[in-house]
Design an enzyme around this catalytic site. Structure first.
Site, PDB file in Angstrom:
ATOM      1  N   SER A   1       0.833  -1.207   0.000  1.00 41.16           N
ATOM      2  CA  SER A   1       0.000   0.000   0.000  1.00 41.16           C
ATOM      3  C   SER A   1       0.864   1.252   0.000  1.00 41.16           C
ATOM      4  O   SER A   1       2.025   1.223   0.413  1.00 41.16           O
ATOM      5  CB  SER A   1      -0.900   0.020   1.250  1.00 41.16           C
ATOM      6  OG  SER A   1      -1.735  -1.097   1.270  1.00 41.16           O
TER       7      SER A   1
HETATM    8  N1  SAH Z   1      -0.570  -4.699   3.634  1.00 44.33           N
HETATM    9  C1  SAH Z   1       0.439  -5.335   2.807  1.00 44.33           C
HETATM   10  C2  SAH Z   1      -0.095  -5.978   1.526  1.00 44.33           C
HETATM   11  C3  SAH Z   1      -1.252  -5.293   0.853  1.00 44.33           C
HETATM   12  S1  SAH Z   1      -1.781  -6.142  -0.617  1.00 44.33           S
HETATM   13  C4  SAH Z   1       1.513  -4.364   2.465  1.00 44.33           C
HETATM   14  O1  SAH Z   1       1.234  -3.166   2.426  1.00 44.33           O
HETATM   15  O2  SAH Z   1       2.625  -4.818   2.209  1.00 44.33           O
HETATM   16  C5  SAH Z   1      -2.936  -7.308   0.088  1.00 44.33           C
HETATM   17  C6  SAH Z   1      -2.318  -8.583   0.579  1.00 44.33           C
HETATM   18  O3  SAH Z   1      -3.387  -9.430   1.003  1.00 44.33           O
HETATM   19  C7  SAH Z   1      -1.552  -9.378  -0.472  1.00 44.33           C
HETATM   20  O4  SAH Z   1      -0.291  -9.703   0.030  1.00 44.33           O
HETATM   21  C8  SAH Z   1      -2.407 -10.621  -0.690  1.00 44.33           C
HETATM   22  O5  SAH Z   1      -1.638 -11.762  -1.037  1.00 44.33           O
HETATM   23  C9  SAH Z   1      -3.095 -10.755   0.649  1.00 44.33           C
HETATM   24  N2  SAH Z   1      -4.366 -11.504   0.656  1.00 44.33           N
HETATM   25  C10 SAH Z   1      -5.418 -11.399  -0.197  1.00 44.33           C
HETATM   26  N3  SAH Z   1      -6.406 -12.262   0.153  1.00 44.33           N
HETATM   27  C11 SAH Z   1      -5.963 -12.922   1.259  1.00 44.33           C
HETATM   28  C12 SAH Z   1      -6.523 -13.937   2.092  1.00 44.33           C
HETATM   29  N4  SAH Z   1      -7.739 -14.473   1.863  1.00 44.33           N
HETATM   30  N5  SAH Z   1      -5.799 -14.367   3.130  1.00 44.33           N
HETATM   31  C13 SAH Z   1      -4.546 -13.861   3.387  1.00 44.33           C
HETATM   32  N6  SAH Z   1      -3.962 -12.918   2.640  1.00 44.33           N
HETATM   33  C14 SAH Z   1      -4.667 -12.431   1.583  1.00 44.33           C
END
Ligand code: SAH
Length: 252
Positions: A87
Site C-alpha cells: 500500500s
Molecule cells: N498490507 C500489505 C499488503 C497489501 S496487498 C503491504 O502493504 O505490504 C494485500 C495482501 O493481502 C496481499 O499480500 C495478498 O496476497 C493478501 N491476501 C489477499 N487475500 C488474502 C486472504 N484471503 N488471506 C490472506 N492474505 C490475503
C-alpha cells in the site's frame, strides 16, 4: 494491464475525512527519496498526527520492504508480485493513526494480508515485546520474503523474542490462536466483513477494513465493551481483493 491495476490498487481516491488522500499522489519520489523525508511529508499533510506513529514509521525503513526497482518513498502503492501491491505510505499512515489507541504496549494486533510485512513490523514496534503483532498472508513466498524484510528492519528483535509472527493462512478466518485482538488491520478489500474477524475483535477493540468490490470504503469497526459493534465509513479506497489464493493468482 497488471501494472496498471497494481498502480491503481491500494489508493485512497475520494477524500472525505482526515485520513484522506488529497490526490492520487501526494508527492513524487524526486521530492522525497528518504524515509525521514517521507514521514515529514505525511506529517505536513496532516496524515500523521501522533508522535508515536511518526516515531515508528521513522524507525521502520520502507526501503527494506519494497522490492528492488520500486520507489519505496514515493506516495504510491508498488507491485510486490503475485498480482498485489504494498500500500501507499499515506494509507499505511492513515491506518496506523486510526488504530493508534489500540496499538498500546502489551496489546494484540492482527494484520490480515500482511504482504511485505511493513505494517506488521510497525505494529510490533507499537505493541512492544509484551504485546503480539500477528501477520496472516496466504502467499507462502510473500510470507518468506516478509520475514527476510523484517529481519533487516528495526522490528527484527520482535521476531526473535516471539512478539511478532507471520503465518501462512487464509486471513478471512483471522488467527484464532492469539485472539482476541485490540486492533485488526485488513490490507485487502473484502466483499463483506468476515464474521470470524468480528468475533476475534476484543471488546474495546477496533478493526480497519476496506469493504467492497468496484467501489470500496475503508470501514472502521468498533466493538464496544458490551460486545455491540458499530461500523462507520472513513474514506473511499482502492485495494486489491481479499480473496482465495487461486482467484488472486489467476486474476489476469
Ligand atoms: N498490507 C500489505 C499488503 C497489501 S496487498 C503491504 O502493504 O505490504 C494485500 C495482501 O493481502 C496481499 O499480500 C495478498 O496476497 C493478501 N491476501 C489477499 N487475500 C488474502 C486472504 N484471503 N488471506 C490472506 N492474505 C490475503
Amino acid at each position: 494491464m497488471e501494472v496498471l491495476r497494481s498502480i491503481l490498487s491500494c489508493f485512497s481516491s475520494r477524500p472525505r475525512s482526515r485520513a484522506r488522500a488529497q490526490s492520487h499522489r501526494l508527492w513524487s519520489s524526486g521530492a522525497s527519496d528518504k524515509n525521514k523525508a517521507m514521514v515529514e511529508q505525511l506529517q505536513r499533510y496532516g496524515i500523521i498526527r501522533s508522535s508515536k506513529v511518526a516515531e515508528v514509521m521513522d524507525a521502520i525503513d520502507r526501503g527494506v520492504f519494497v522490492p528492488p526497482g520500486g520507489s519505496p518513498y514515493s506516495d504510491s502503492p508498488m507491485p510486490i508480485g503475485y498480482n498485489v501491491t504494498i500500500s501507499a505510505p499515506h494509507m499505511h499512515a492513515a491506518c496506523l493513526e486510526l488504530l493508534e489507541k489500540n496499538l498500546q504496549p502489551g496489546m494484540h494486533a492482527l494484520d490480515v494480508g500482511s504482504g511485505t510485512g511493513y505494517l506488521t513490523a510497525c505494529f510490533a514496534l507499537m505493541v512492544g515485546s509484551e504485546g503480539r503483532a500477528v501477520g496472516v498472508e496466504h502467499i507462502p513466498e510473500l510470507v518468506a520474503t516478509s520475514i527476510e524484510n523484517i529481519k533487516k528492519s528495526a522490528a527484527a528483535p520482535h521476531l526473535n523474542d516471539g512478539s511478532l509472527s507471520i503465518h501462512i493462512a487464509d486471513g478471512r478466518e483471522g488467527w484464532p490462536e492469539l485472539a482476541p485482538y485490540d486492533a485488526i488491520h485488513v490490507g485487502a478489500a473484502a466483499p463483506q466483513i468476515p464474521e470470524a474477524l468480528i468475533e476475534q475483535l476484543k471488546p474495546g477493540g477496533r478493526m480497519v477494513i476496506p469493504v467492497g468490490t468496484v467501489f470500496q470504503e475503508l470501514k472502521v469497526v468498533d466493538k464496544k465493551l458490551d460486545g455491540s459493534v458499530s461500523i462507520r465509513d472513513e474514506t473511499s479506497v482502492r485495494y486489491v481483493p481479499l480473496t482465495s489464493k487461486e482467484a488472486q493468482l489467476h486474476a489476469n
